[in-house]
Design a protein around this motif. Structure first.
Motif, PDB file in Angstrom:
ATOM      1  N   GLY A   1       1.085  -1.236   0.245  1.00 53.24           N
ATOM      2  CA  GLY A   1       0.097   0.208  -0.119  1.00 53.24           C
ATOM      3  C   GLY A   1       0.676   1.123   0.302  1.00 53.24           C
ATOM      4  N   ALA A   2       2.183   0.979  -0.065  1.00 55.30           N
ATOM      5  CA  ALA A   2       2.699   2.451  -0.314  1.00 55.30           C
ATOM      6  C   ALA A   2       4.028   2.585  -1.191  1.00 55.30           C
ATOM      7  N   GLU A   3       4.424   3.574  -1.912  1.00 55.49           N
ATOM      8  CA  GLU A   3       5.389   3.812  -2.361  1.00 55.49           C
ATOM      9  C   GLU A   3       7.200   3.576  -2.397  1.00 55.49           C
ATOM     10  N   PRO A   4       7.563   2.148  -3.152  1.00 57.38           N
ATOM     11  CA  PRO A   4       9.433   3.247  -2.756  1.00 57.38           C
ATOM     12  C   PRO A   4       9.670   4.398  -3.182  1.00 57.38           C
ATOM     13  N   VAL A   5       9.998   5.308  -1.765  1.00 59.23           N
ATOM     14  CA  VAL A   5      10.457   6.209  -1.980  1.00 59.23           C
ATOM     15  C   VAL A   5      12.109   6.411  -1.822  1.00 59.23           C
ATOM     16  N   SER A   6      12.840   7.269  -1.942  1.00 56.53           N
ATOM     17  CA  SER A   6      14.648   7.594  -1.565  1.00 56.53           C
ATOM     18  C   SER A   6      14.634   9.133  -1.831  1.00 56.53           C
ATOM     19  N   TRP A   7      15.295   9.611  -1.064  1.00 57.26           N
ATOM     20  CA  TRP A   7      15.860  10.933  -0.820  1.00 57.26           C
ATOM     21  C   TRP A   7      17.117  11.103  -0.624  1.00 57.26           C
ATOM     22  N   THR A   8      17.447  11.813  -1.470  1.00 52.76           N
ATOM     23  CA  THR A   8      19.204  12.113  -1.121  1.00 52.76           C
ATOM     24  C   THR A   8      19.276  13.883  -1.528  1.00 52.76           C
ATOM     25  N   THR A   9      20.210  13.965  -0.284  1.00 53.06           N
ATOM     26  CA  THR A   9      20.534  15.532  -0.060  1.00 53.06           C
ATOM     27  C   THR A   9      22.220  15.930   0.930  1.00 53.06           C
ATOM     28  N   TRP A  10      22.436  16.368   0.282  1.00 55.89           N
ATOM     29  CA  TRP A  10      24.199  17.407   0.275  1.00 55.89           C
ATOM     30  C   TRP A  10      24.506  18.964  -0.343  1.00 55.89           C
ATOM     31  N   TYR A  11      25.399  19.571   1.456  1.00 55.02           N
ATOM     32  CA  TYR A  11      25.230  21.034   0.865  1.00 55.02           C
ATOM     33  C   TYR A  11      26.898  20.441   1.161  1.00 55.02           C
ATOM     34  N   ALA A  12      27.362  21.908   0.955  1.00 56.48           N
ATOM     35  CA  ALA A  12      28.595  22.649   0.864  1.00 56.48           C
ATOM     36  C   ALA A  12      29.120  23.731   1.403  1.00 56.48           C
ATOM     37  N   GLN A  13      29.452  23.972   2.660  1.00 61.78           N
ATOM     38  CA  GLN A  13      29.787  25.924   2.471  1.00 61.78           C
ATOM     39  C   GLN A  13      30.938  26.285   3.599  1.00 61.78           C
ATOM     40  N   VAL A  14      30.988  27.362   2.851  1.00 67.49           N
ATOM     41  CA  VAL A  14      32.735  28.024   3.349  1.00 67.49           C
ATOM     42  C   VAL A  14      31.968  29.408   3.582  1.00 67.49           C
ATOM     43  N   ALA A  15      32.465  29.681   5.304  1.00 62.53           N
ATOM     44  CA  ALA A  15      32.234  31.148   5.832  1.00 62.53           C
ATOM     45  C   ALA A  15      33.232  31.148   6.016  1.00 62.53           C
ATOM     46  N   TYR A  16      34.018  32.700   6.147  1.00 64.52           N
ATOM     47  CA  TYR A  16      35.271  33.487   6.591  1.00 64.52           C
ATOM     48  C   TYR A  16      35.050  34.471   6.782  1.00 64.52           C
ATOM     49  N   ARG A  17      35.637  34.641   8.705  1.00 67.58           N
ATOM     50  CA  ARG A  17      35.569  36.393   9.037  1.00 67.58           C
ATOM     51  C   ARG A  17      36.817  36.503   8.485  1.00 67.58           C
ATOM     52  N   LEU A  18      36.882  38.213   8.160  1.00 67.79           N
ATOM     53  CA  LEU A  18      37.612  38.825   7.873  1.00 67.79           C
ATOM     54  C   LEU A  18      38.739  39.224   8.458  1.00 67.79           C
ATOM     55  N   SER A  19      38.216  39.445  10.170  1.00 64.53           N
ATOM     56  CA  SER A  19      39.358  40.024  10.735  1.00 64.53           C
ATOM     57  C   SER A  19      40.354  39.242  11.265  1.00 64.53           C
ATOM     58  N   ASP A  20      40.759  38.491   9.911  1.00 67.10           N
ATOM     59  CA  ASP A  20      41.809  37.588  10.289  1.00 67.10           C
ATOM     60  C   ASP A  20      43.016  38.213   9.339  1.00 67.10           C
ATOM     61  N   ILE A  21      42.308  38.702   8.355  1.00 67.35           N
ATOM     62  CA  ILE A  21      43.349  40.006   7.320  1.00 67.35           C
ATOM     63  C   ILE A  21      43.335  41.149   7.274  1.00 67.35           C
TER      64      ILE A  21
ATOM     65  N   ASN B   1      41.287  46.306  11.093  1.00 65.06           N
ATOM     66  CA  ASN B   1      40.050  47.829  10.625  1.00 65.06           C
ATOM     67  C   ASN B   1      39.086  47.124  11.751  1.00 65.06           C
ATOM     68  N   PRO B   2      38.570  47.686  13.031  1.00 59.98           N
ATOM     69  CA  PRO B   2      37.291  46.767  14.112  1.00 59.98           C
ATOM     70  C   PRO B   2      36.551  47.251  13.481  1.00 59.98           C
ATOM     71  N   THR B   3      35.944  47.819  12.407  1.00 64.37           N
ATOM     72  CA  THR B   3      34.606  47.647  11.142  1.00 64.37           C
ATOM     73  C   THR B   3      34.706  46.394  10.786  1.00 64.37           C
ATOM     74  N   LEU B   4      35.792  46.447   9.708  1.00 65.52           N
ATOM     75  CA  LEU B   4      35.510  45.816   8.606  1.00 65.52           C
ATOM     76  C   LEU B   4      35.848  44.129   8.943  1.00 65.52           C
ATOM     77  N   GLY B   5      36.575  43.878  10.058  1.00 69.04           N
ATOM     78  CA  GLY B   5      36.845  42.552  10.525  1.00 69.04           C
ATOM     79  C   GLY B   5      35.587  42.135  10.998  1.00 69.04           C
ATOM     80  N   LYS B   6      34.118  42.038  11.166  1.00 67.20           N
ATOM     81  CA  LYS B   6      33.270  42.110  11.298  1.00 67.20           C
ATOM     82  C   LYS B   6      32.322  41.336  10.476  1.00 67.20           C
ATOM     83  N   PHE B   7      32.804  41.165   9.118  1.00 66.55           N
ATOM     84  CA  PHE B   7      32.310  41.056   8.411  1.00 66.55           C
ATOM     85  C   PHE B   7      32.981  39.438   7.893  1.00 66.55           C
ATOM     86  N   GLU B   8      31.193  38.393   7.305  1.00 67.07           N
ATOM     87  CA  GLU B   8      32.115  37.041   7.288  1.00 67.07           C
ATOM     88  C   GLU B   8      31.451  37.289   6.105  1.00 67.07           C
ATOM     89  N   PRO B   9      31.847  36.638   4.517  1.00 68.04           N
ATOM     90  CA  PRO B   9      31.474  36.235   3.684  1.00 68.04           C
ATOM     91  C   PRO B   9      30.798  34.862   3.487  1.00 68.04           C
TER      92      PRO B   9
END
Length: 454
Positions: free
Chosen positions: A358-378, A381-389
């Motif tokens: 009484g049910a259908e065969p179902v499959s789910w696949t998901t993935w993600y990749a993420q990169v975040a970098y805080r500018l305080s390392d480069i 400047n106290p203001t620019l250092g608070k930004f993060e792309p």
């Protein structure tokens, strides 16, 4: 006349010599008197020094006696203090460390979203998620989180995210009982709070209607063990009521249920290896049985009984150190129908086809990749250092009988975050959703969110 001057000249040296002799004798007499006086004075001083020496010796002896007496008194006082401390020890410990302690934390967010196409631009009321922690001594802690949110029609919805008892069995083992966040994968348990999630929305395939379970009700054993000097092994093993069939064929209800609708329990968890460099590798697995008796549903629909086996596995990697936040996660799940045995009578219809249930065969696949970098390392400047792309890409595919559903998509997220404080972030982002089926139009979302963790 001349004779007289000659006599005077002859007598002059004699007189002069007599005068000098008189002076020397006088001086010698005076010197003798001075020496005697000095000798007398020295004798007096020596006598005074002797007296002073005697006084010093007497004083030294007195001080030694006093030091001995003081040492005896100090020893006696130390003994009395130790005795008093031993009597007051239970009271002091109780006063310094009470049996119970409590703590409140949580997060909240608000935002705005503009969506391309026929969707309407809207302010997002966000949500308020307070969490409470109560601990009794060093062996049990209760923690719970509520989600208070405003619905689309203006109503206030209150949901229980988790409510659990943690028994601190050992430094390497904690027993969790109650409703807990699912240990499958890393996003739901660690990253779903809006002030921790680097993008505005969750990745595709996570959250409601996705692959990753959000919570479960049951029991879980978790902890960590040092494998080597460089690696730590962590584990989370859980038994719970498990998921249920959703209203649609391509959805499962993966939230924790207060009661099980059958005797099938879910078994699963996550094992991970953490390097001292903050690099972590994880593997997740979940096995559960799905059972729905069917019949008349609250919305008036009549559904046939369904039964299926559910399997999920996944892998994840994370690196969080300094300005870097790098993550990737993959989840794969399948629901395989199981035949349903029914009582047969002559007048009844045949049972469901063998293997279909009484049910259908179902499959789910998901993935993600993420990169975040805080500018305080480069920059200094106290203001620019608070930004993060932030950049994130992911895919979500759902198949029913090997046919993709309309929810299958590719999703790009590009954003720029500003950290006003360590737990206050203003996030801006562009989200592009490209759907696999051409029958569903792609979307572009412009997002703004302010999240506050406390």
């Amino acid at each position: 006349m001349n004779r007289k001057w000659k006599q005077k000249i002859l007598y002059a040296p004699l007189v002069t010599g007599l005068m000098f002799m008189s002076i020397n004798v006088a001086q010698s007499q005076e010197s003798g008197v001075d020496v005697k006086g000095k000798i007398t004075e020295l004798e007096k001083r020596i006598s005074g020094l002797e007296l002073l020496k005697q006084e010093l010796q007497s004083l030294k002896k007195s001080l030694e006696e006093k030091e001995q007496a003081l040492a005896v008194k100090e020893e006696k006082l130390d003994t009395e203090i130790k005795s008093i401390k031993s009597l007051r020890k239970p009271v002091s410990v109780k006063e310094a460390r009470p049996s119970t302690s409590w703590h409140i934390a949580g997060y909240a967010d608000v935002g705005f979203e503009a969506i391309s196409g026929e969707e309407k631009d809207t302010f997002v009321a966000g949500k308020f998620n307070p969490s409470f922690h109560f601990q009794f001594k060093d062996w049990i802690m209760f923690e719970s989180e509520l989600e208070i949110a405003t619905s689309e029609d203006g109503k206030t919805n209150v949901a229980l995210e988790y409510s659990q008892l943690n028994f601190l069995l050992h430094d390497n083992a904690t027993l969790v009982v109650g409703k807990f966040l699912s240990p499958i994968g890393q996003f739901q348990e660690r990253l779903h709070p809006s002030w921790i999630n680097r993008a505005v929305n969750m990745p595709a395939g996570f959250g409601h209607g996705g692959v990753q379970p959000t919570s479960d009700v049951g029991v879980m054993l978790r902890g960590g063990i040092s494998a080597t000097d460089d690696f730590t092994f962590t584990y989370s093993l859980a038994v719970g009521n498990g998921p249920r069939f959703g209203h649609d064929e391509d959805e499962l209800e993966l939230e924790g249920f207060g009661r099980d609708n059958d005797s099938n329990k879910s078994f699963g968890g996550r094992l991970a290896l953490v390097h001292k460099s903050s690099l972590e590798f994880g593997f997740s697995y979940l096995n559960a049985g799905l059972n729905d008796e069917g019949g008349l549903k609250p919305d008036g629909d009549i559904e046939p009984p369904k039964k299926a086996d559910y399997r999920l596995w996944g892998a994840d990697i994370a690196y969080k150190k300094g300005p870097w936040d790098i993550r990737a996660e993959y989840l794969n799940a399948k629901s395989s129908p199981v035949a349903i045995e029914e009582a047969r009578h002559v007048e009844e219809e045949p049972a469901e086809e063998e293997g279909h249930g009484g049910a259908e065969p179902v499959s789910w696949t998901t993935w993600y990749a993420q990169v975040a970098y805080r500018l305080s390392d480069i920059t200094d400047n106290p203001t620019l250092g608070k930004f993060e792309p932030v950049v994130r890409y992911g895919e979500f595919k759902v198949k029913v009988d090997d046919a993709l559903t309309s929810s299958s998509e590719k999703r790009w997220n590009v954003g720029l975050n500003y950290w006003a404080a360590p737990t206050i972030v203003i996030k801006t982002g562009i989200e592009r959703r490209n759907y696999f089926l051409v029958s569903r139009a792609d979307e572009t979302r412009f997002q703004l969110q302010m999240a506050y963790g406390f």
